[in-house]
Design a protein around this motif. Structure first.
Motif, short mmCIF file in Angstrom:
data_model
loop_
_atom_site.label_atom_id
_atom_site.label_comp_id
_atom_site.label_asym_id
_atom_site.label_seq_id
_atom_site.Cartn_x
_atom_site.Cartn_y
_atom_site.Cartn_z
N ASN A 101 38.69 42.31 39.02
CA ASN A 101 39.86 43.04 39.51
C ASN A 101 39.89 43.00 41.02
OD1 ASN A 101 39.10 45.08 36.85
ND2 ASN A 101 41.12 44.19 37.04
N GLY A 102 41.08 42.68 41.54
CA GLY A 102 41.24 42.67 42.99
C GLY A 102 40.71 41.40 43.65
N ALA A 103 40.34 40.39 42.86
CA ALA A 103 39.77 39.16 43.43
C ALA A 103 40.81 38.33 44.19
CB ALA A 103 39.17 38.31 42.31
N GLY A 104 42.10 38.54 43.86
CA GLY A 104 43.15 37.79 44.55
C GLY A 104 43.92 36.83 43.65
N LYS A 105 43.73 36.96 42.35
CA LYS A 105 44.36 36.03 41.39
C LYS A 105 45.89 36.11 41.46
CE LYS A 105 42.20 37.99 37.90
NZ LYS A 105 41.48 39.06 38.64
N SER A 106 46.42 37.34 41.32
CA SER A 106 47.88 37.49 41.37
C SER A 106 48.40 37.13 42.75
CB SER A 106 48.29 38.93 41.04
OG SER A 106 47.94 39.21 39.72
N THR A 107 47.63 37.46 43.77
CA THR A 107 48.07 37.14 45.14
C THR A 107 48.17 35.62 45.32
OG1 THR A 107 47.05 39.16 45.93
CG2 THR A 107 47.61 37.54 47.60
N LEU A 108 47.26 34.88 44.71
CA LEU A 108 47.34 33.42 44.80
C LEU A 108 48.64 32.93 44.15
CD1 LEU A 108 46.19 30.62 45.42
CD2 LEU A 108 44.93 30.72 43.26
N GLU B 147 44.37 47.93 55.76
CA GLU B 147 44.34 46.46 55.81
C GLU B 147 43.50 45.91 54.65
OE1 GLU B 147 44.25 44.37 59.57
OE2 GLU B 147 42.50 43.26 58.87
N ASN B 148 44.07 44.89 54.00
CA ASN B 148 43.40 44.32 52.84
C ASN B 148 43.54 42.80 52.88
OD1 ASN B 148 42.46 43.67 50.31
ND2 ASN B 148 43.50 45.38 49.30
N HIS B 149 42.42 42.16 53.04
CA HIS B 149 42.41 40.69 53.16
C HIS B 149 42.33 40.11 51.75
CE1 HIS B 149 41.10 37.53 56.31
NE2 HIS B 149 41.94 37.03 55.45
N1 LIG Z 1 51.61 44.35 47.76
C1 LIG Z 1 50.36 44.70 48.08
N2 LIG Z 1 50.12 45.57 49.08
C2 LIG Z 1 48.87 45.91 49.42
N3 LIG Z 1 47.76 45.44 48.82
C3 LIG Z 1 47.93 44.58 47.81
C4 LIG Z 1 49.23 44.17 47.38
N4 LIG Z 1 49.08 43.30 46.35
C5 LIG Z 1 47.76 43.18 46.14
N5 LIG Z 1 47.06 43.94 47.01
C6 LIG Z 1 45.60 44.04 47.10
O1 LIG Z 1 45.09 42.72 47.29
C7 LIG Z 1 43.87 42.55 46.55
C8 LIG Z 1 44.04 41.40 45.58
O2 LIG Z 1 44.95 41.84 44.57
P1 LIG Z 1 45.38 40.93 43.34
O3 LIG Z 1 46.44 41.68 42.61
O4 LIG Z 1 45.70 39.58 43.83
O5 LIG Z 1 44.04 40.88 42.50
P2 LIG Z 1 43.81 40.29 41.03
O6 LIG Z 1 42.65 39.36 41.12
O7 LIG Z 1 45.07 39.75 40.48
O8 LIG Z 1 43.36 41.61 40.29
P3 LIG Z 1 43.65 42.18 38.80
O9 LIG Z 1 42.79 41.37 37.88
O10 LIG Z 1 43.19 43.58 38.89
O11 LIG Z 1 45.11 42.03 38.54
C9 LIG Z 1 43.59 43.87 45.89
O12 LIG Z 1 42.68 44.60 46.69
C10 LIG Z 1 44.94 44.56 45.84
O13 LIG Z 1 44.81 45.96 45.88
#
Ligand SMILES: Nc1ncnc2c1ncn2[C@@H]1O[C@H](COP(=O)(O)OP(=O)(O)OP(=O)(O)O)[C@@H](O)[C@H]1O
Length: 264
Positions: free
Chosen positions: A41-48, A18-20
């Motif tokens: 890295n992993g802050a959530g930028k792409s997820t946003l 699980e990853n919030h």
């Molecule tokens: N499809 C997915 N399945 C599981 N976990 C995910 C998925 N996409 C992202 N995550 C996790 O969610 C968290 C946020 O990821 P995200 O890619 O949004 O970070 P980021 O800020 O864009 O990082 P980076 O600068 O490394 O690209 C991370 O811990 C990542 O491993």
């Protein structure tokens, strides 16, 4: 324009993995605002960005684009509202199709697509003119396959394609990170022209603090799925790269050992 209320994204919920990724992100972005997004890295930028495009499912929260509540809309339904350029120049285009065919698909984004994408004569003339403005000589290569172009040329075409059809939001996910510095600079200047001329609402993820402050109108810093800094107006104008780095380190609770990476 964009109203994000308490966006929550959890990957692999209820499992040991699980990853919030987003924890209650609330942000209002007015029409025509260009927001730069930073964070470790992993802050959530792409997820946003994925939450805005519909690729990341919200566990809870509400998202409005314009007056439209798109919270439950799948990505294809949002395609007429949201355009995106990725870090990988190969991601946004089809290498087996020609530049003209790729652009025809982009023009019809969000609408019905025929099996054989084709441009009308006036469309071809307009696109030739827009390609000429890139200064890369691509206006004479409309019938070349995309796969023949360099990474920088492809990214320039991807950016142009993203802004061809009417849309409400442009999402740029580290779209210059894979390019050499000179090409990255060219793409950033093109980005600036397209956003400002089109009055576009845009979110741009970058790892460069310098870019984050120099470009756009507002800077969001994410950390562990939350917005931890929201800079605009005089506060942003008075912020230095060093100040932003210090804030970044404070959030991470550690000294950064590789400033060069972040200064970009
Ligand atoms: N499809 C997915 N399945 C599981 N976990 C995910 C998925 N996409 C992202 N995550 C996790 O969610 C968290 C946020 O990821 P995200 O890619 O949004 O970070 P980021 O800020 O864009 O990082 P980076 O600068 O490394 O690209 C991370 O811990 C990542 O491993």
């Amino acid at each position: 324009m964009i109203t994000a209320e308490a966006l929550d994204v959890v990957f692999n919920a209820g499992t040991p993995l699980e990853n919030h990724a987003l924890r209650g992100v609330t942000v209002d972005i007015p029409e025509g605002q260009w927001v730069t997004v930073i964070g470790s890295n992993g802050a959530g930028k792409s997820t946003l960005l994925n939450a805005l495009s519909g690729e990341a499912r919200l566990r809870s929260g509400r998202l409005l684009i314009g007056h439209e509540d798109v919270t439950r809309w799948p990505p294809h339904k949002r395609a007429s509202l949201v355009a995106r350029v990725f870090q990988d120049p190969l991601a946004g285009t089809c290498e087996r199709l020609t530049i003209a065919e790729n652009m025809a698909l982009a023009l019809r984004r969000g609408g019905l697509r025929g099996l054989r994408p084709a441009l009308s004569r006036p469309e071809r003339a307009t696109l030739r003119e827009r390609l000429a403005r890139l200064g890369l000589g691509l206006e004479n290569r409309l019938d070349d396959r995309m796969g023949l172009l360099s990474g920088g040329q492809r990214q320039a075409v991807s950016l142009l394609m993203a802004t061809l059809a009417p849309m409400r939001i442009l999402l740029l996910d580290e779209h210059t990170a894979a390019l050499d510095p000179r090409t990255a600079d060219l793409i950033l200047r093109l980005t600036q022209t397209l956003i400002r001329e089109g009055g576009l609402t845009a979110l741009m993820v970058t790892h460069s603090m310098r870019q984050a402050l120099a470009l756009g109108d507002r800077t969001l810093m994410l950390h562990e799925g939350r917005v931890v800094l929201d800079l605009m107006g005089s506060e942003r104008a008075g912020m230095t790269v060093e100040g932003l780095l210090a804030e970044f380190s404070r959030q991470r609770g550690e000294e950064l050992d590789d400033d060069a990476l972040l200064l970009g």
